[in-house]
Design an enzyme around this catalytic site. Structure first.
Site, short mmCIF file in Angstrom:
data_model
loop_
_atom_site.label_atom_id
_atom_site.label_comp_id
_atom_site.label_asym_id
_atom_site.label_seq_id
_atom_site.Cartn_x
_atom_site.Cartn_y
_atom_site.Cartn_z
N SER A 1 -21.02 -11.79 48.14
CA SER A 1 -22.45 -11.50 48.24
C SER A 1 -22.72 -10.10 48.77
CB SER A 1 -23.14 -12.54 49.13
OG SER A 1 -22.51 -12.60 50.39
N HIS B 1 -21.34 -13.12 41.43
CA HIS B 1 -22.00 -13.62 42.63
C HIS B 1 -22.83 -14.86 42.31
CE1 HIS B 1 -25.26 -12.94 45.93
NE2 HIS B 1 -24.42 -13.90 46.27
#
Length: 716
Positions: free
Chosen positions: A429, A450
């Site tokens: 992230s 992600h």
């Protein structure tokens, strides 16, 4: 052949039954201007043929008609009211012409009959569906109501209560459910569809079925006793408002239109629908929701295009089990791609498998799956403690702990066990993809992927392009994300990538308010109830985890010190340092308990207020407009910076990232739609009032230029 155009063909079958076939050049039929004009001309040809005794509507595609051509909407809705009314009246004249033909009519429905497609079948006397059919009026999801007679005909076919539910929710209905309420007259096997519709027409021609009585019901007022009508509509208004809320006016407008039109014949009832349709078409909400639909199509179109460049992903792997790894494994396996789940510890593998099993059990409990399907999906997940299990994997998703050194070590290791052409993606992230790529021998076969938590619920996947990532690598990961049922957007590498990069300026605005004595619960209430976020900033931080937020905030401060650097302690620090981590340990800004359904329940906690008071002093009240401005201005400007820097490719992709990744209020359409609605010049003027608060409130030069030129981010 009675009539032929690029979208419609009409021929005469045996027994003088005409067959009108929707057959557009593309993969589906939809009502664009051309198809509507063709239907009008086809009906004229049919009326002029005195031999015809009945008409059946069919489709050459796997679906009947998916609805109107929404790409035409925004331009059309920008026209003057008089122009829009003329279009609606002309379109409805076509459906009235179909309904008024001097012989029985039937629709043979397969696949989707949505929006204008549903309104087409409602204009016929009989409706036969096959088992693949799905029928519905989804217009309220676009901020409008049905405009081709749907609010008039559906209540007269299935009753007011059923119609109110169908139209206000916008959900499509399976053939079996449509049959239960009388929306269709029969459900048959696909191979028997056309024959069944023709037989029904033969029975109608032979007067075994009273098609005229059916038609007359649709032309007349609803047969509802006054007291029953009052109770029905009053109840509907309460129930619909409870779900739709004040930000989405279309569902309530639909209830009002059906109520007003219930005592009218077709002509007057349609006029009521027309006026409400035009009013809603002009709203910012309709523009935003239609914009989201079009943006979604654009993003999916890009993903489909990427599929042509992509390496086919037949087998996948995820490194790191646990909740996230289990979620990724579940998503891959449930969408048909077998996956190896690799970890160094058996308890982690057990946790990952349990997570997948828990998600599948919930699907079975809700009737969305079967024990057999559940077993098949679980068989597609192979747990392993050994890297050797990865040798046939086409894509490997690394999802170990969010620590650069550990990730780099795992990535370097795995490269030695996979095939030469395997693609490796890191589920991170915040950690730079370019930094992680330094540990790899083949950085061109590496990128970021992600996922958002929880994986099974969050539709977005950010695919992060590193400076060495090849086009095939990016295309393959985009295609794999799409295959998993996700919406992928491609972004370039930078701290926080796109979604987290624009989220943390929002949190910075929130921290600034608290540093001046703001009440976090009051701020949450404003951001949820007035702006429309599903969670306010304090609640969101608790759900994300204050430890995660604290770490990510430090990454962002290091990456963008001029704007996001910190000079002292903020509210996130206060919570983190006092081991208040949010939902994960039962206390953050709020305190959490478990309700009767096993869900976390939040309550205000005096302890957190005490900690904030010690750090920042007494509480202070802020106006709602001030709260919205101070939290949203930083997010909006940072989003614009991401577009200007090429981190995200287009306003459409940025807005979809915000809506799907953060829950940005759909009725506002995303940051760029919000800016266009507000006016860039108005936003710049507002931001300038807060410019003294620091770099996050400073608009870019390009924004000022756009404001001066009265420009917009979307083309009208």
């Amino acid at each position: 052949m009675i009539y032929q155009s690029p979208t419609i063909q009409v021929e005469l079958l045996e027994d003088n039954i005409a067959k009108l076939c929707f057959n557009a050049p593309g993969s589906v039929n939809k009502f664009d201007r051309e198809t509507l004009a063709s239907l009008d001309a086809a009906l004229d040809s049919i009326k002029q043929n005195s031999n015809i005794k009945a008409l059946v509507l069919t489709s050459s595609k796997d679906t009947f008609i998916v609805g109107a051509d929404i790409t035409e909407f925004l331009g059309l809705f920008a026209q003057d009211d008089a122009v829009l009314l003329s279009w609606v009246e002309q379109a409805n004249a076509v459906f009235n012409k179909l309904e008024d033909l001097p012989f029985p009519t039937a629709s043979a429905i397969k696949g989707f009959a949505l929006g204008g497609g549903c309104e087409t079948i409602l204009a016929t006397d009989f409706r036969i569906a096959d088992t693949t059919a799905k029928i519905g009026l989804p217009e309220t999801k676009l901020g409008i109501i049905p405009g081709f007679g749907g609010t008039v005909r559906l209540p007269r076919v299935i009753g007011a209560d059923n119609a109110l539910e169908w139209i206000s929710t916008g959900n499509d209905q399976r053939a079996e459910d449509a049959l239960k309420v009388g929306a269709v007259d029969a459900v048959v096997a696909p191979e028997a569809l056309e024959a069944a519709a023709i037989q029904m027409l033969k029975d109608a021609v032979a007067e075994k079925l009273d098609w005229q009585a059916r038609r007359n019901r649709k032309l007349s007022a609803l047969t509802l006793p006054k007291l029953e009508a009052m109770m029905s509509f009053t109840t509907a208004k309460g129930m619909v408002f409870a779900v739709a809320g004040k930000h989405y006016p279309a569902p309530m407008a639909a209830v009002s239109v059906i109520e007003q039109a219930s005592t009218k014949g077709r002509a007057e009832a349609l006029q009521i629908e027309h006026q409400a349709f035009i009013k809603l078409a002009k709203t910012d909400v309709a523009k935003a929701l239609i914009g989201i639909f079009l943006n979604d199509q654009l993003v999916k179109g890009k993903a489909k295009k990427a599929g042509k460049l992509a390496k086919e992903v037949k087998n996948a792997a995820v490194l790191g089990a646990g909740i996230m790894g289990g979620g990724i494994a579940y998503q891959s396996a449930s969408k048909g791609t077998p996956i190896v789940m690799k970890d160094i510890a058996q308890p982690a593998l057990d946790l990952g498998l349990n997570e997948a099993a828990k998600l599948l059990s919930a699907q079975v409990a809700r009737g969305r799956s079967t024990p057999e399907k559940m077993a098949k999906v679980l068989n597609n997940i192979t747990p392993s403690l050994d890297y050797a299990a990865l040798k046939h994997s086409d894509v490997v998703v690394e999802a170990v702990v969010e620590h650069p050194k550990i990730k780099a070590q795992v990535l370097a290791e795995v490269e030695g066990y996979v095939s030469e052409d395997a693609i490796i993606a890191s589920n991170t992230s915040t950690i730079s993809i370019n930094l992680l790529a330094k540990s790899m021998k083949k950085p061109e076969r590496f990128c970021g992927m992600h996922f958002f938590n929880p994986v099974h619920k969050m539709p977005l996947v950010e695919v992060i392009r590193g400076e060495h990532s090849s086009e095939e690598t990016i295309a393959s990961v985009v295609a794999y994300a799409s295959k998993m049922g996700k919406t992928p957007i491609v972004v370039n590498d930078c701290p926080g990538f796109f979604v987290n990069r624009v989220l943390f300026p929002y949190f910075a605005g929130f921290n600034g308010l608290l540093a001046e004595g703001g009440d976090f619960a009051a701020i949450d209430k404003v951001m949820e109830k007035q702006f429309g976020w599903p969670m306010g900033p304090a609640y969101l931080l608790d759900v994300v985890g204050l430890d995660t937020g604290h770490h990510a905030q430090a990454v962002m401060a290091e990456g963008f010190p001029d704007r996001m650097g910190k000079s002292g302690t903020d509210a996130i620090d206060v919570m983190f340092e006092n081991k208040r981590l949010g939902q994960k340990n039962g206390k953050g800004f709020y305190v959490y308990s478990v309700d009767s359904r096993g869900k976390p329940k939040k309550d205000v906690d005096p302890t957190s207020y005490g900690l904030l008071k010690d750090a920042f002093g007494e509480l202070k009240t802020f106006e709602a407009d001030d709260i919205i401005a101070r939290t949203m201005i930083p997010m909006i400007i940072e989003t614009v910076r991401c577009l200007e820097e090429g981190i995200v490719a287009s306003p459409a992709e940025a807005d979809m990232g915000l809506v799907y990744g953060l829950g940005f209020p759909p009725f506002r359409g995303g940051v760029f739609r919000y800016l266009d609605t507000m006016g860039v010049a108005n936003f710049v003027a507002l931001a300038d009032k807060y410019a003294h608060l620091g770099g996050l409130y400073q608009v870019t030069d390009a924004m000022r230029t756009k404001a001066t030129n009265n420009g917009s981010y979307y083309q009208a």
